[in-house]
Design a protein around this motif. Structure first.
Motif, PDB file in Angstrom:
ATOM      1  N   ALA A 193       0.819  -1.211   0.000  1.00 51.54           N
ATOM      2  CA  ALA A 193       0.000   0.000   0.000  1.00 51.54           C
ATOM      3  C   ALA A 193       0.855   1.264   0.000  1.00 51.54           C
ATOM      4  O   ALA A 193       0.586   2.212  -0.752  1.00 51.54           O
ATOM      5  CB  ALA A 193      -0.933  -0.003   1.208  1.00 51.54           C
ATOM      6  N   SER A 194       1.893   1.292   0.832  1.00 53.66           N
ATOM      7  CA  SER A 194       2.727   2.498   0.901  1.00 53.66           C
ATOM      8  C   SER A 194       3.530   2.699  -0.368  1.00 53.66           C
ATOM      9  O   SER A 194       3.733   3.835  -0.817  1.00 53.66           O
ATOM     10  CB  SER A 194       3.652   2.436   2.123  1.00 53.66           C
ATOM     11  N   VAL A 195       4.003   1.608  -0.993  1.00 50.69           N
ATOM     12  CA  VAL A 195       4.728   1.741  -2.260  1.00 50.69           C
ATOM     13  C   VAL A 195       3.805   2.284  -3.348  1.00 50.69           C
ATOM     14  O   VAL A 195       4.195   3.137  -4.155  1.00 50.69           O
ATOM     15  CB  VAL A 195       5.337   0.388  -2.681  1.00 50.69           C
ATOM     16  N   ALA A 196       2.561   1.820  -3.367  1.00 52.16           N
ATOM     17  CA  ALA A 196       1.606   2.258  -4.388  1.00 52.16           C
ATOM     18  C   ALA A 196       1.292   3.745  -4.283  1.00 52.16           C
ATOM     19  O   ALA A 196       0.859   4.369  -5.266  1.00 52.16           O
ATOM     20  CB  ALA A 196       0.319   1.444  -4.287  1.00 52.16           C
ATOM     21  N   GLN A 197       1.494   4.330  -3.124  1.00 54.76           N
ATOM     22  CA  GLN A 197       1.196   5.748  -2.937  1.00 54.76           C
ATOM     23  C   GLN A 197       2.320   6.667  -3.400  1.00 54.76           C
ATOM     24  O   GLN A 197       2.146   7.881  -3.450  1.00 54.76           O
ATOM     25  CB  GLN A 197       0.902   6.014  -1.455  1.00 54.76           C
ATOM     26  N   ILE A 198       3.467   6.100  -3.752  1.00 52.77           N
ATOM     27  CA  ILE A 198       4.603   6.921  -4.176  1.00 52.77           C
ATOM     28  C   ILE A 198       4.410   7.319  -5.634  1.00 52.77           C
ATOM     29  O   ILE A 198       4.288   6.458  -6.516  1.00 52.77           O
ATOM     30  CB  ILE A 198       5.923   6.161  -4.002  1.00 52.77           C
ATOM     31  N   THR A 199       4.371   8.601  -5.908  1.00 58.71           N
ATOM     32  CA  THR A 199       4.164   9.097  -7.274  1.00 58.71           C
ATOM     33  C   THR A 199       5.079  10.295  -7.515  1.00 58.71           C
ATOM     34  O   THR A 199       5.738  10.794  -6.608  1.00 58.71           O
ATOM     35  CB  THR A 199       2.707   9.516  -7.502  1.00 58.71           C
ATOM     36  N   GLY A 200       5.062  10.773  -8.753  1.00 56.81           N
ATOM     37  CA  GLY A 200       5.793  11.987  -9.086  1.00 56.81           C
ATOM     38  C   GLY A 200       7.222  11.718  -9.498  1.00 56.81           C
ATOM     39  O   GLY A 200       7.630  10.578  -9.745  1.00 56.81           O
ATOM     40  N   ASP A 201       8.004  12.792  -9.558  1.00 59.66           N
ATOM     41  CA  ASP A 201       9.393  12.678  -9.987  1.00 59.66           C
ATOM     42  C   ASP A 201      10.369  12.627  -8.823  1.00 59.66           C
ATOM     43  O   ASP A 201      11.476  12.102  -8.944  1.00 59.66           O
ATOM     44  CB  ASP A 201       9.754  13.839 -10.921  1.00 59.66           C
ATOM     45  N   TRP A 202       9.967  13.183  -7.670  1.00 66.59           N
ATOM     46  CA  TRP A 202      10.789  13.133  -6.457  1.00 66.59           C
ATOM     47  C   TRP A 202       9.917  12.656  -5.306  1.00 66.59           C
ATOM     48  O   TRP A 202       8.730  12.970  -5.244  1.00 66.59           O
ATOM     49  CB  TRP A 202      11.354  14.521  -6.130  1.00 66.59           C
ATOM     50  N   HIS A 203      10.524  11.911  -4.405  1.00 66.25           N
ATOM     51  CA  HIS A 203       9.796  11.401  -3.235  1.00 66.25           C
ATOM     52  C   HIS A 203      10.478  11.912  -1.985  1.00 66.25           C
ATOM     53  O   HIS A 203      11.614  11.532  -1.678  1.00 66.25           O
ATOM     54  CB  HIS A 203       9.788   9.871  -3.251  1.00 66.25           C
ATOM     55  N   ALA A 204       9.802  12.827  -1.275  1.00 62.36           N
ATOM     56  CA  ALA A 204      10.323  13.389  -0.034  1.00 62.36           C
ATOM     57  C   ALA A 204       9.394  12.977   1.095  1.00 62.36           C
ATOM     58  O   ALA A 204       8.172  13.124   0.994  1.00 62.36           O
ATOM     59  CB  ALA A 204      10.405  14.904  -0.134  1.00 62.36           C
ATOM     60  N   ARG A 205       9.956  12.458   2.194  1.00 64.29           N
ATOM     61  CA  ARG A 205       9.130  12.005   3.301  1.00 64.29           C
ATOM     62  C   ARG A 205       9.902  12.141   4.611  1.00 64.29           C
ATOM     63  O   ARG A 205      11.130  12.027   4.628  1.00 64.29           O
ATOM     64  CB  ARG A 205       8.649  10.576   3.118  1.00 64.29           C
ATOM     65  N   PRO A 206       9.164  12.358   5.708  1.00 66.16           N
ATOM     66  CA  PRO A 206       9.808  12.492   7.017  1.00 66.16           C
ATOM     67  C   PRO A 206      10.063  11.126   7.634  1.00 66.16           C
ATOM     68  O   PRO A 206       9.245  10.217   7.541  1.00 66.16           O
ATOM     69  CB  PRO A 206       8.779  13.276   7.831  1.00 66.16           C
ATOM     70  N   LEU A 207      11.209  10.980   8.278  1.00 67.77           N
ATOM     71  CA  LEU A 207      11.513   9.767   9.029  1.00 67.77           C
ATOM     72  C   LEU A 207      11.699  10.076  10.509  1.00 67.77           C
ATOM     73  O   LEU A 207      12.192   9.248  11.266  1.00 67.77           O
ATOM     74  CB  LEU A 207      12.763   9.089   8.464  1.00 67.77           C
ATOM     75  N   GLY A 208      11.291  11.266  10.898  1.00 72.01           N
ATOM     76  CA  GLY A 208      11.336  11.680  12.292  1.00 72.01           C
ATOM     77  C   GLY A 208       9.937  12.047  12.762  1.00 72.01           C
ATOM     78  O   GLY A 208       8.955  11.887  12.026  1.00 72.01           O
ATOM     79  N   PRO A 209       9.811  12.577  13.958  1.00 69.20           N
ATOM     80  CA  PRO A 209       8.480  12.872  14.519  1.00 69.20           C
ATOM     81  C   PRO A 209       7.770  14.057  13.884  1.00 69.20           C
ATOM     82  O   PRO A 209       6.543  14.125  13.896  1.00 69.20           O
ATOM     83  CB  PRO A 209       8.784  13.140  16.004  1.00 69.20           C
ATOM     84  N   ASP A 210       8.528  15.004  13.317  1.00 68.96           N
ATOM     85  CA  ASP A 210       7.918  16.206  12.742  1.00 68.96           C
ATOM     86  C   ASP A 210       7.460  15.916  11.318  1.00 68.96           C
ATOM     87  O   ASP A 210       8.280  15.705  10.423  1.00 68.96           O
ATOM     88  CB  ASP A 210       8.914  17.366  12.767  1.00 68.96           C
ATOM     89  N   MET A 211       6.137  15.911  11.071  1.00 68.41           N
ATOM     90  CA  MET A 211       5.589  15.558   9.765  1.00 68.41           C
ATOM     91  C   MET A 211       5.465  16.762   8.833  1.00 68.41           C
ATOM     92  O   MET A 211       5.176  16.607   7.659  1.00 68.41           O
ATOM     93  CB  MET A 211       4.209  14.911   9.939  1.00 68.41           C
ATOM     94  N   SER A 212       5.640  17.985   9.351  1.00 63.44           N
ATOM     95  CA  SER A 212       5.486  19.180   8.516  1.00 63.44           C
ATOM     96  C   SER A 212       6.737  19.372   7.657  1.00 63.44           C
ATOM     97  O   SER A 212       7.861  19.267   8.149  1.00 63.44           O
ATOM     98  CB  SER A 212       5.250  20.409   9.388  1.00 63.44           C
ATOM     99  N   GLU A 213       6.543  19.674   6.389  1.00 61.86           N
ATOM    100  CA  GLU A 213       7.660  19.791   5.451  1.00 61.86           C
ATOM    101  C   GLU A 213       8.456  21.069   5.715  1.00 61.86           C
ATOM    102  O   GLU A 213       7.904  22.167   5.614  1.00 61.86           O
ATOM    103  CB  GLU A 213       7.149  19.773   4.012  1.00 61.86           C
ATOM    104  N   PRO A 214       9.737  20.966   6.021  1.00 57.77           N
ATOM    105  CA  PRO A 214      10.556  22.170   6.256  1.00 57.77           C
ATOM    106  C   PRO A 214      10.693  22.999   4.991  1.00 57.77           C
ATOM    107  O   PRO A 214      10.636  22.472   3.868  1.00 57.77           O
ATOM    108  CB  PRO A 214      11.910  21.587   6.685  1.00 57.77           C
ATOM    109  N   LEU A 215      10.896  24.289   5.180  1.00 55.89           N
ATOM    110  CA  LEU A 215      11.075  25.183   4.044  1.00 55.89           C
ATOM    111  C   LEU A 215      12.274  24.760   3.199  1.00 55.89           C
ATOM    112  O   LEU A 215      12.250  24.860   1.968  1.00 55.89           O
ATOM    113  CB  LEU A 215      11.254  26.624   4.537  1.00 55.89           C
ATOM    114  N   ALA A 216      13.328  24.239   3.841  1.00 60.36           N
ATOM    115  CA  ALA A 216      14.519  23.817   3.097  1.00 60.36           C
ATOM    116  C   ALA A 216      14.197  22.680   2.138  1.00 60.36           C
ATOM    117  O   ALA A 216      14.743  22.613   1.026  1.00 60.36           O
ATOM    118  CB  ALA A 216      15.616  23.392   4.075  1.00 60.36           C
TER     119      ALA A 216
END
Length: 311
Positions: free
Chosen positions: A95-118
């Protein structure tokens, strides 16, 4: 390295797993950034360099570690290479692999789920300017989605064909089709991800090959080799290699010319395949083919990335 979704989807068919990737490499380390290993409870696939590092990583993955781990190899592992690695552990399933789309895949591996500006800015530069972002920004892992796999067709399941498949199958980014005239021609075990194709006359399968495929003709029959060359010249290809000697190639050039092919077309066929200086042993031929193919694909990717940056 890029994230190969087709490979991960096939891996997920065997159940949930932990993917461990070298997200940062500093100094002397066993593997480069992007090297990855998949860990199941009962098996592993891939490598991040072997030895104590890999043994420890497998144990942690099986215990459920998810996130980022920084490891100085000398102090932590008593390894002579004095570098450091940062490993990223992520749990994946179908299921998680099927959700990966687009040209780049960025995801959090820590507790903070909000995407940093960087991360947002790095992705924007990657898409707009073709700049390659850092793989790890904070606790966010960023990887390019791999383009479709390069189709490779191997014609013939004899000694050289088996050596070619055994050598090429583990390489990333390839989609291998393996053709011959009967099931008995193939080994009992065919590497995962390799598609066997069977036809009484294998040349009838040429129409199924995509026009961008690379072909290696290593059959048991010179007549079949010639027919395959003839049909593939009419069908189209990105690369075509033929096993043979100088005398065989001289005869083939003449016969292909008689079949209506011009010299410019015929010269697109590489004969012999591999690196003749390595010898004629099947594994030596396979090593030469694999080396040449990896160099070609690496150069093609580099040219594409330069074009994206220029654009």
């Amino acid at each position: 390295m890029s994230l190969d979704l087709a490979y991960l989807a096939r891996a997920a068919e065997r159940g949930p797993f932990t993917r461990v990737v070298v997200a940062r490499a500093q100094g002397s380390v066993p593997r480069e950034e992007g090297a990855a290993m998949l860990v199941w409870p009962d098996r592993i696939e891939g490598t991040i360099g072997g030895g104590a590092l890999e043994f420890s990583t497998i144990e942690k993955a099986r215990k459920g570690l998810i996130g980022i781990e920084k490891i100085p190899l000398g102090p932590a592992m008593a390894q002579c290479c004095g570098g450091a690695v940062t490993l990223a552990y992520e749990a994946l399933d179908a299921a998680s692999v099927a959700q990966i789309t687009g040209d780049w895949h960025a995801r959090p591996l820590g507790p903070d789920m909000s995407e940093p500006l960087a991360v947002t800015r790095a992705l924007a530069r990657a898409r707009d300017r073709g700049e390659t972002p850092q793989m790890l920004i904070g606790d966010w892992l960023i990887e390019r989605i791999a383009p479709p796999r390069q189709p490779v067709w191997i014609w013939g399941a004899g000694h050289v064909g088996r050596a070619l498949v055994g050598t090429l199958a583990p390489l990333p980014g390839l989609s291998i089709s393996w053709a011959d005239s009967g099931a008995e021609r193939f080994p009992e075990t065919i590497p995962e991800g390799v598609a066997p194709l069977i036809a009484e006359n294998p040349a009838d399968l040429v129409s199924l090959a995509p026009a961008n495929a690379r072909h290696f003709i290593v059959t048991y029959s010179h007549a079949l080799d010639l027919e395959l060359c003839h049909r593939l010249l009419n069908h189209g290809f990105t690369g075509l290699g033929l096993i043979g000697s100088a005398s065989k190639w001289a005869r083939f050039r003449k016969r292909l010319g008689a079949l209506g092919h011009v010299d410019a077309q015929i010269s697109r066929i590489a004969c012999p395949i591999g690196d003749p200086s390595l010898g004629k042993h099947p594994q030596a031929i396979a090593l030469g083919v694999a080396t040449g193919l990896v160099k070609e694909l690496t150069a093609a990717r580099a040219a594409t990335e330069r074009g994206m940056r220029a654009g």
